[in-house]
Write a protein that holds these residues in place. Structure first.
Motif, PDB file in Angstrom:
ATOM      1  N   ASP A  96       1.001  -1.286   0.023  1.00  0.00           N
ATOM      2  CA  ASP A  96      -0.034  -0.062   0.034  1.00  0.00           C
ATOM      3  C   ASP A  96       0.949   1.207  -0.156  1.00  0.00           C
ATOM      4  O   ASP A  96       1.629   1.600   0.953  1.00  0.00           O
ATOM      5  CB  ASP A  96      -0.952  -0.108   1.408  1.00  0.00           C
ATOM      6  CG  ASP A  96      -1.956   1.161   1.393  1.00  0.00           C
ATOM      7  OD1 ASP A  96      -1.604   2.368   0.984  1.00  0.00           O
ATOM      8  OD2 ASP A  96      -3.076   0.897   1.461  1.00  0.00           O
ATOM      9  N   SER A  97       0.785   1.967  -1.189  1.00  0.00           N
ATOM     10  CA  SER A  97       1.814   3.226  -1.156  1.00  0.00           C
ATOM     11  C   SER A  97       1.596   4.232  -0.287  1.00  0.00           C
ATOM     12  O   SER A  97       2.255   5.154   0.107  1.00  0.00           O
ATOM     13  CB  SER A  97       1.837   3.691  -2.761  1.00  0.00           C
ATOM     14  OG  SER A  97       0.449   3.921  -3.011  1.00  0.00           O
ATOM     15  N   GLN A  98       0.376   4.266   0.430  1.00  0.00           N
ATOM     16  CA  GLN A  98       0.072   5.388   1.525  1.00  0.00           C
ATOM     17  C   GLN A  98       0.617   4.841   2.588  1.00  0.00           C
ATOM     18  O   GLN A  98       1.170   5.460   3.609  1.00  0.00           O
ATOM     19  CB  GLN A  98      -1.456   5.580   1.502  1.00  0.00           C
ATOM     20  CG  GLN A  98      -1.883   5.943   0.020  1.00  0.00           C
ATOM     21  CD  GLN A  98      -1.705   7.916   0.255  1.00  0.00           C
ATOM     22  OE1 GLN A  98      -1.219   8.253   0.801  1.00  0.00           O
ATOM     23  NE2 GLN A  98      -1.905   8.244  -0.928  1.00  0.00           N
ATOM     24  N   LYS A  99       0.162   3.434   3.214  1.00  0.00           N
ATOM     25  CA  LYS A  99       0.514   3.151   4.374  1.00  0.00           C
ATOM     26  C   LYS A  99       1.978   2.704   4.466  1.00  0.00           C
ATOM     27  O   LYS A  99       2.622   2.662   5.541  1.00  0.00           O
ATOM     28  CB  LYS A  99      -0.395   1.867   4.668  1.00  0.00           C
ATOM     29  CG  LYS A  99      -1.654   1.972   4.851  1.00  0.00           C
ATOM     30  CD  LYS A  99      -2.288   0.640   5.192  1.00  0.00           C
ATOM     31  CE  LYS A  99      -3.884   0.706   5.136  1.00  0.00           C
ATOM     32  NZ  LYS A  99      -4.557  -0.583   5.533  1.00  0.00           N
ATOM     33  N   ALA A 100       2.686   2.554   3.481  1.00  0.00           N
ATOM     34  CA  ALA A 100       4.234   2.442   3.532  1.00  0.00           C
ATOM     35  C   ALA A 100       4.950   3.620   3.946  1.00  0.00           C
ATOM     36  O   ALA A 100       6.194   3.445   4.368  1.00  0.00           O
ATOM     37  CB  ALA A 100       4.505   2.101   2.282  1.00  0.00           C
ATOM     38  N   ALA A 101       4.367   4.745   4.165  1.00  0.00           N
ATOM     39  CA  ALA A 101       5.132   5.838   4.802  1.00  0.00           C
ATOM     40  C   ALA A 101       5.881   5.776   5.953  1.00  0.00           C
ATOM     41  O   ALA A 101       6.700   5.962   6.368  1.00  0.00           O
ATOM     42  CB  ALA A 101       4.300   6.931   4.706  1.00  0.00           C
ATOM     43  N   ARG A 102       5.148   4.794   6.719  1.00  0.00           N
ATOM     44  CA  ARG A 102       5.539   4.535   8.415  1.00  0.00           C
ATOM     45  C   ARG A 102       6.815   3.720   8.066  1.00  0.00           C
ATOM     46  O   ARG A 102       7.920   3.695   8.917  1.00  0.00           O
ATOM     47  CB  ARG A 102       4.771   4.011   8.966  1.00  0.00           C
ATOM     48  CG  ARG A 102       4.169   2.452   8.290  1.00  0.00           C
ATOM     49  CD  ARG A 102       3.113   1.845   9.263  1.00  0.00           C
ATOM     50  NE  ARG A 102       2.450   0.627   8.519  1.00  0.00           N
ATOM     51  CZ  ARG A 102       1.637  -0.084   9.085  1.00  0.00           C
ATOM     52  NH1 ARG A 102       1.529   0.051  10.545  1.00  0.00           N
ATOM     53  NH2 ARG A 102       1.064  -1.250   8.703  1.00  0.00           N
ATOM     54  N   MET A 103       6.994   2.909   7.212  1.00  0.00           N
ATOM     55  CA  MET A 103       7.968   2.219   6.808  1.00  0.00           C
ATOM     56  C   MET A 103       9.562   3.208   6.574  1.00  0.00           C
ATOM     57  O   MET A 103      10.553   2.894   6.926  1.00  0.00           O
ATOM     58  CB  MET A 103       8.003   1.151   5.751  1.00  0.00           C
ATOM     59  CG  MET A 103       6.705   0.303   6.092  1.00  0.00           C
ATOM     60  SD  MET A 103       6.286  -0.940   4.849  1.00  0.00           S
ATOM     61  CE  MET A 103       4.717  -1.246   5.034  1.00  0.00           C
ATOM     62  N   VAL A 104       9.043   4.157   5.631  1.00  0.00           N
ATOM     63  CA  VAL A 104      10.029   5.006   5.116  1.00  0.00           C
ATOM     64  C   VAL A 104      10.575   5.982   6.474  1.00  0.00           C
ATOM     65  O   VAL A 104      11.810   6.121   6.605  1.00  0.00           O
ATOM     66  CB  VAL A 104       9.576   5.928   4.058  1.00  0.00           C
ATOM     67  CG1 VAL A 104      10.609   7.145   4.020  1.00  0.00           C
ATOM     68  CG2 VAL A 104       9.318   5.096   2.966  1.00  0.00           C
ATOM     69  N   VAL A 121       6.133   5.487  -2.877  1.00  0.00           N
ATOM     70  CA  VAL A 121       5.630   5.352  -1.453  1.00  0.00           C
ATOM     71  C   VAL A 121       5.188   7.052  -1.468  1.00  0.00           C
ATOM     72  O   VAL A 121       5.959   8.018  -1.604  1.00  0.00           O
ATOM     73  CB  VAL A 121       6.556   5.200  -0.309  1.00  0.00           C
ATOM     74  CG1 VAL A 121       5.964   5.402   0.878  1.00  0.00           C
ATOM     75  CG2 VAL A 121       6.909   3.886  -0.694  1.00  0.00           C
ATOM     76  N   GLN A 122       4.053   7.416  -1.032  1.00  0.00           N
ATOM     77  CA  GLN A 122       3.506   8.677  -0.889  1.00  0.00           C
ATOM     78  C   GLN A 122       3.880   9.354   0.357  1.00  0.00           C
ATOM     79  O   GLN A 122       3.830   8.650   1.372  1.00  0.00           O
ATOM     80  CB  GLN A 122       1.804   8.545  -1.137  1.00  0.00           C
ATOM     81  CG  GLN A 122       1.288   7.933  -2.563  1.00  0.00           C
ATOM     82  CD  GLN A 122       1.978   8.828  -3.552  1.00  0.00           C
ATOM     83  OE1 GLN A 122       1.600  10.169  -3.643  1.00  0.00           O
ATOM     84  NE2 GLN A 122       2.821   8.270  -4.660  1.00  0.00           N
ATOM     85  N   ASN A 123       3.690  10.454   0.185  1.00  0.00           N
ATOM     86  CA  ASN A 123       3.889  11.544   1.619  1.00  0.00           C
ATOM     87  C   ASN A 123       5.222  11.063   2.276  1.00  0.00           C
ATOM     88  O   ASN A 123       4.686  10.730   3.614  1.00  0.00           O
ATOM     89  CB  ASN A 123       2.633  11.518   2.185  1.00  0.00           C
ATOM     90  CG  ASN A 123       1.428  12.059   1.444  1.00  0.00           C
ATOM     91  OD1 ASN A 123       1.608  13.241   0.864  1.00  0.00           O
ATOM     92  ND2 ASN A 123       0.411  11.473   1.093  1.00  0.00           N
ATOM     93  N   SER A 124       6.302  10.839   1.875  1.00  0.00           N
ATOM     94  CA  SER A 124       7.508  10.260   2.644  1.00  0.00           C
ATOM     95  C   SER A 124       8.687  10.736   2.040  1.00  0.00           C
ATOM     96  O   SER A 124       8.782  11.467   1.050  1.00  0.00           O
ATOM     97  CB  SER A 124       7.397   8.821   2.480  1.00  0.00           C
ATOM     98  OG  SER A 124       7.319   8.348   1.286  1.00  0.00           O
ATOM     99  N   ASP A 125       9.733  10.894   2.769  1.00  0.00           N
ATOM    100  CA  ASP A 125      10.943  11.002   2.546  1.00  0.00           C
ATOM    101  C   ASP A 125      11.947  10.220   1.817  1.00  0.00           C
ATOM    102  O   ASP A 125      12.891   9.917   2.315  1.00  0.00           O
ATOM    103  CB  ASP A 125      11.890  11.761   3.952  1.00  0.00           C
ATOM    104  CG  ASP A 125      11.200  12.898   4.312  1.00  0.00           C
ATOM    105  OD1 ASP A 125      10.835  13.874   3.492  1.00  0.00           O
ATOM    106  OD2 ASP A 125      10.931  12.992   5.649  1.00  0.00           O
ATOM    107  N   VAL A 126      11.309   9.618   0.840  1.00  0.00           N
ATOM    108  CA  VAL A 126      12.152   8.765  -0.209  1.00  0.00           C
ATOM    109  C   VAL A 126      13.208   9.292  -0.962  1.00  0.00           C
ATOM    110  O   VAL A 126      13.086  10.339  -1.356  1.00  0.00           O
ATOM    111  CB  VAL A 126      11.069   8.123  -1.218  1.00  0.00           C
ATOM    112  CG1 VAL A 126      11.926   7.048  -2.327  1.00  0.00           C
ATOM    113  CG2 VAL A 126       9.937   7.305  -0.552  1.00  0.00           C
ATOM    114  N   ASP A 127      14.381   8.775  -0.875  1.00  0.00           N
ATOM    115  CA  ASP A 127      15.561   9.132  -1.558  1.00  0.00           C
ATOM    116  C   ASP A 127      15.800   8.901  -2.987  1.00  0.00           C
ATOM    117  O   ASP A 127      16.414   9.917  -3.587  1.00  0.00           O
ATOM    118  CB  ASP A 127      16.757   8.383  -0.829  1.00  0.00           C
ATOM    119  CG  ASP A 127      17.068   8.676   0.692  1.00  0.00           C
ATOM    120  OD1 ASP A 127      17.587  10.044   0.798  1.00  0.00           O
ATOM    121  OD2 ASP A 127      16.639   7.920   1.563  1.00  0.00           O
ATOM    122  N   LEU A 128      14.982   7.875  -3.290  1.00  0.00           N
ATOM    123  CA  LEU A 128      14.809   7.513  -4.955  1.00  0.00           C
ATOM    124  C   LEU A 128      13.648   6.692  -5.524  1.00  0.00           C
ATOM    125  O   LEU A 128      13.385   5.781  -4.583  1.00  0.00           O
ATOM    126  CB  LEU A 128      16.453   6.821  -5.372  1.00  0.00           C
ATOM    127  CG  LEU A 128      16.558   6.640  -6.951  1.00  0.00           C
ATOM    128  CD1 LEU A 128      16.868   7.786  -7.432  1.00  0.00           C
ATOM    129  CD2 LEU A 128      17.708   5.832  -6.819  1.00  0.00           C
TER     130      LEU A 128
END
Length: 346
Positions: A96-104, A121-128
């Motif tokens: 789930d691309s929304q819920k995965a923000a907690r993993m990031v 992953v949405q609404n998260s500080d992904v590096d790449l």
């Protein structure tokens, strides 16, 4: 050189080494990279993982992988386990691309870099973010079908409602269809998202669409091959297979066979080994504090994420040998085993 100057020089050199990002050569241990897969179902993600592991090994990295079996909480637990195991980079294919923000968030709090793989992953500080151009894929699917069937009833079978990429595909498909709809040439008689991209769900959707239209269907815009095969099974049960255009994506073996048989019209081949190898190379670069080869950005609702988008390839019966077979993605022997004598590809 005086003893004081020598001591100063050695101290500076030591500080430099300790402050530098650890590599295999510097630490004596391989860099640990986590690859979290949302669900290892079908052939697609196993191919990604195998290719990723092979390239990472060539680069001297160690890969810790996990299969969450479509469970968001389990994936989160597995990611936390990887972080505890000492990974430097997390390659995350989210369920789930929304819920995965907690993993990031968990990874970033432990100073672990994150690559969002195939799904952003949405609404998260992904590096790449590394993927294929989904808008281009949706365009390729819709344009190919409307060129063959510019009039008639269309059925849209979209991917998971939890995957933002599924929405990108669907929206682009509709963007191509809209002028035909506005002119009254095309009518969308069924349109819906499919839980977890499941072929069984697509099969049910297709049965309902056939009943609703009394079998009067020109084309099925299935967003991936698994769902295409589910739709084709429903069409086959109503003696419509081969009479209705069907799109797909992924160049799965079953769909390549269907294309050769004439029951699926096209698929979109994504050179997965290239995507996986690119991700492995980027992960090692990030682990060493080096720059990646990102050539654009994608907005995930929080930041503009550095992005690498790879080019997809259209596959029809005419170019099976020069695309998926030539690249070694599918074997001609395996394809022909599923074909009758008159359908063989030589």
């Amino acid at each position: 050189m005086t003893s004081l100057r020598m001591l100063t020089l050695l101290s500076a050199m030591l500080a430099s080494v300790l402050g530098a990002p650890l590599s295999h050569a510097q630490s004596g241990k391989p860099v640990k990279i986590g690859f979290s897969v949302e669900a290892m179902k079908g052939e697609r993600w196993q191919t990604d993982l195998n290719s990723f592991q092979a390239r990472a090994k060539e680069l001297g990295a160690e890969v810790i992988s996990s299969d969450a079996d479509g469970d968001d909480d389990l994936q989160f637990k597995q990611v936390k386990g990887m972080i505890k195991a000492g990974i430097k980079v997390l390659v995350l294919l989210p369920h789930d691309s929304q819920k995965a923000a907690r993993m990031v968030d968990a990874a970033k709090s432990a100073h672990v870099k994150v690559i969002s793989y195939d799904r952003l992953v949405q609404n998260s500080d992904v590096d790449l973010y590394i993927s294929f151009d989904r808008a281009e894929i949706g365009k390729m699917q819709a344009e190919y079908l409307v060129n063959l069937a510019p009039k008639g009833n269309y059925v849209l079978i979209a991917g998971s409602p939890n995957d933002d990429g599924a929405k990108v595909l669907h929206d682009k498909q509709m963007n191509i269809l809209q002028p035909y709809i506005d002119r009254g040439d095309i009518k969308v008689t069924a349109d819906g998202y499919t839980k977890d991209w499941m072929p069984s769900e697509a099969y049910v959707h297709m049965l309902e669409a056939i009943d609703a239209s009394q079998g009067n269907i020109a084309a099925v815009l299935a967003s991936n091959d698994g769902m295409a095969v589910g739709a084709i099974q429903a069409l086959r049960e109503h003696n419509l297979a081969g009479k209705v255009l069907v799109s797909g994506q992924d160049a799965d073996l079953a769909s390549v066979i269907c294309i050769a048989q004439g029951t699926q019209t096209m698929t979109v081949y994504k050179p997965i080994p290239i995507q996986a190898a690119t991700a492995a190379e980027a992960a090692v670069h990030l682990a060493k504090g080096e720059k990646t080869n990102a050539d654009g950005t994608t907005d995930n609702g929080k930041i503009k994420v550095p992005t690498i988008l790879l080019k997809p390839i259209l596959v029809t019966r005419d170019n099976i040998k020069t695309t998926v077979v030539q690249d070694g993605f599918q074997k001609l022997k395996d394809i022909n085993q599923g074909l009758s004598a008159g359908q063989q590809i030589n």
